[in-house]
Design a protein around this motif. Structure first.
Motif, short mmCIF file in Angstrom:
data_model
loop_
_atom_site.label_atom_id
_atom_site.label_comp_id
_atom_site.label_asym_id
_atom_site.label_seq_id
_atom_site.Cartn_x
_atom_site.Cartn_y
_atom_site.Cartn_z
N GLY A 5 0.77 -1.23 0.00
CA GLY A 5 0.00 0.00 0.00
C GLY A 5 0.80 1.28 0.00
N GLU A 6 2.13 1.19 0.09
CA GLU A 6 2.93 2.42 0.13
C GLU A 6 3.46 2.76 -1.26
N ARG A 8 3.94 -12.12 -13.07
CA ARG A 8 3.62 -11.08 -14.04
C ARG A 8 2.22 -10.53 -13.83
N ARG A 9 1.31 -11.38 -13.36
CA ARG A 9 -0.05 -10.92 -13.09
C ARG A 9 -0.08 -9.95 -11.91
N ASP A 10 0.73 -10.25 -10.89
CA ASP A 10 0.67 -9.48 -9.65
C ASP A 10 1.61 -8.28 -9.63
N VAL A 11 2.63 -8.28 -10.46
CA VAL A 11 3.60 -7.18 -10.51
C VAL A 11 3.69 -6.70 -11.96
N GLN A 12 3.30 -5.46 -12.18
CA GLN A 12 3.29 -4.91 -13.53
C GLN A 12 4.22 -3.68 -13.63
N PHE A 13 4.52 -3.30 -14.87
CA PHE A 13 5.56 -2.30 -15.15
C PHE A 13 4.98 -1.19 -16.02
N ILE A 70 -0.59 2.90 -18.59
CA ILE A 70 -1.06 2.64 -17.23
C ILE A 70 -2.26 1.69 -17.26
N ALA A 71 -3.18 1.92 -18.20
CA ALA A 71 -4.34 1.03 -18.32
C ALA A 71 -3.89 -0.39 -18.62
N ARG A 72 -2.89 -0.53 -19.48
CA ARG A 72 -2.36 -1.85 -19.83
C ARG A 72 -1.76 -2.52 -18.59
N ALA A 73 -1.05 -1.73 -17.77
CA ALA A 73 -0.45 -2.29 -16.56
C ALA A 73 -1.50 -2.73 -15.55
N LEU A 74 -2.66 -2.07 -15.55
CA LEU A 74 -3.71 -2.40 -14.59
C LEU A 74 -4.59 -3.56 -15.03
N ALA A 75 -4.49 -3.96 -16.31
CA ALA A 75 -5.43 -4.92 -16.87
C ALA A 75 -5.42 -6.26 -16.14
N SER A 76 -4.26 -6.71 -15.69
CA SER A 76 -4.18 -8.03 -15.06
C SER A 76 -4.58 -8.01 -13.58
N GLY A 77 -4.93 -6.81 -13.06
CA GLY A 77 -5.27 -6.70 -11.65
C GLY A 77 -4.08 -6.85 -10.73
N PRO A 78 -2.99 -6.10 -10.97
CA PRO A 78 -1.77 -6.29 -10.18
C PRO A 78 -1.91 -5.75 -8.76
N ARG A 79 -1.02 -6.21 -7.90
CA ARG A 79 -0.94 -5.69 -6.54
C ARG A 79 0.21 -4.70 -6.40
N VAL A 80 1.22 -4.84 -7.26
CA VAL A 80 2.38 -3.94 -7.26
C VAL A 80 2.57 -3.41 -8.67
N VAL A 81 2.78 -2.09 -8.78
CA VAL A 81 3.09 -1.46 -10.06
C VAL A 81 4.41 -0.73 -9.92
N ILE A 82 5.33 -1.02 -10.84
CA ILE A 82 6.64 -0.38 -10.85
C ILE A 82 6.66 0.63 -11.99
#
Length: 363
Positions: free
Chosen positions: A38-39, A87-92, A162-174
């Motif tokens: 969450g940070e 890859r699903r949980d961590v996106q770039f 950003i939308a592409r990175a969110l598509a898989s429902g990640p928990r972490v975005v780098i």
């Protein structure tokens, strides 16, 4: 902790041609960090310090030479790691919105590809509906899914990324310098968009940035990198109010003081960062450090933690014992004016959808 790195190293072999000797570039050299769920965790440093390499190691886009990465308590650097789940949980989010999107695919295909990979059971109609919802979430319109990347401005392309990175429902975005290629007014919109998404979706953000104002505006904690190592790590407010490593102080003082006559700088450091293929012995910063002593050239300082503030310097306590509130280069009338510009550009606390901004849209 949702993401941890322990003694992480990435060394690249170079040379070996007819007239070149083989060598090793120590891009990341013994990094340990822990990111809380969450940070917003920021990584800052000069170009070539290893920030982007570290980000790719955390997502295992490249393999580490040594060390481990743990996601949600499970090691993801060993054999047998479920990379599809990672890859699903961590996106770039990539730095350049112009080259990170395939120009031959429509926006709908680009945003929908992660769904095809991670949720193949999803019917085509539901997939199209989810793509439309994602585009709306980042401030675009559903009909934009029928267009191609070249039909959008830079800020809109980054929203697509950003939308592409969110598509898989990640928990972490780098985010690897996610706003550095954008105009200042557009930066404000993307920064506020990322902050709103983090809050609304419960994301954890790892942000790589050069702009110290961006870091202060968005992050909860900051790690300062120099020549493949973390030299200081602390809460954002603590680090900006009391930078304890000499390099962090130089980094902050390198920002011109726009509120002082002539935009004066308060400190200066000689030379450039050494090559990671030939790092100096001892403390990596000692050839440029104005406080270096004999020990600095022979002993590598460890990252020493005191009251939540970690510093890798032999003599940080002796250099200065009092906080340097004046070092906060992102305060003052000039800095407040810049933040006011950001707020106006982003419509206050609300993220302005792309169709309401002054970004030029091509028909």
């Amino acid at each position: 902790m949702i993401l941890e790195a322990r003694d992480l190293r990435k060394h690249f072999r170079i040379g070996g041609g007819l007239f070149a000797e083989r060598g090793t570039v120590k891009a990341v050299d013994g990094v340990s960090l822990a990111v809380e769920a969450g940070e917003t965790f920021a990584i800052v440093g000069e170009s070539g310090c290893g920030k982007s390499t570290l980000a790719r190691l955390l997502m295992r886009l490249i393999e580490p030479t040594e060390g481990t990465v743990r996601f949600d308590g499970v090691e993801v650097t060993g054999q047998g790691t479920d990379l599809a789940a990672l890859r699903r949980d961590v996106q770039f989010i990539f730095q350049d919105p112009f080259s990170s999107l395939n120009p031959r695919l429509t926006v709908g295909r680009l945003v929908g590809e992660p769904l095809e990979v991670h949720a193949p059971e999803l019917p085509a109609r539901e997939r199209r509906a989810k793509v439309a919802a994602l585009l709306e979430k980042v401030g675009l319109r559903p009909e934009h899914g029928d267009r191609y990347p070249h039909e959008f401005s830079g800020g809109q392309r980054q929203r697509i990324g950003i939308a592409r990175a969110l598509a898989s429902g990640p928990r972490v975005v780098i985010g690897d310098e996610p706003v550095s290629a954008l105009d200042v007014s557009v930066q404000a919109q993307v920064i506020n968009l990322l902050d709103d998404l983090r809050r609304d979706l419960g994301l954890t953000l790892i942000l790589i940035a050069h702009d110290l104002a961006v870091i202060r505006h968005m992050s909860d904690r900051v790690a300062v990198m120099y020549l493949g190592r973390i030299v200081e790590q602390a809460a954002t407010t603590d680090l900006f109010a009391w930078p304890r490593h000499p390099y962090t102080r130089v980094l902050l003082d390198a920002v011109p003081d726009l509120d002082a006559p002539g935009g004066a700088k308060r400190s200066h450091v000689e030379g450039e960062m050494p090559s990671p293929s030939a790092p100096p012995s001892g403390c990596p910063f000692h050839p440029r450090c104005p406080h270096a002593r004999d020990r600095c050239s022979t002993d590598v300082p460890v990252l020493e933690e005191a009251e939540g503030h970690a510093v890798a310097c032999h003599f940080w306590r002796e250099i200065e014992d009092a906080p340097r509130a004046a070092s906060v280069r992102t305060r003052g009338p000039a800095a407040e004016a810049r933040l006011a510009l950001w707020r106006r550009a982003a419509g206050g606390a609300r993220v302005v959808p792309a169709q309401e901004t002054n970004e030029e849209e091509r028909p």
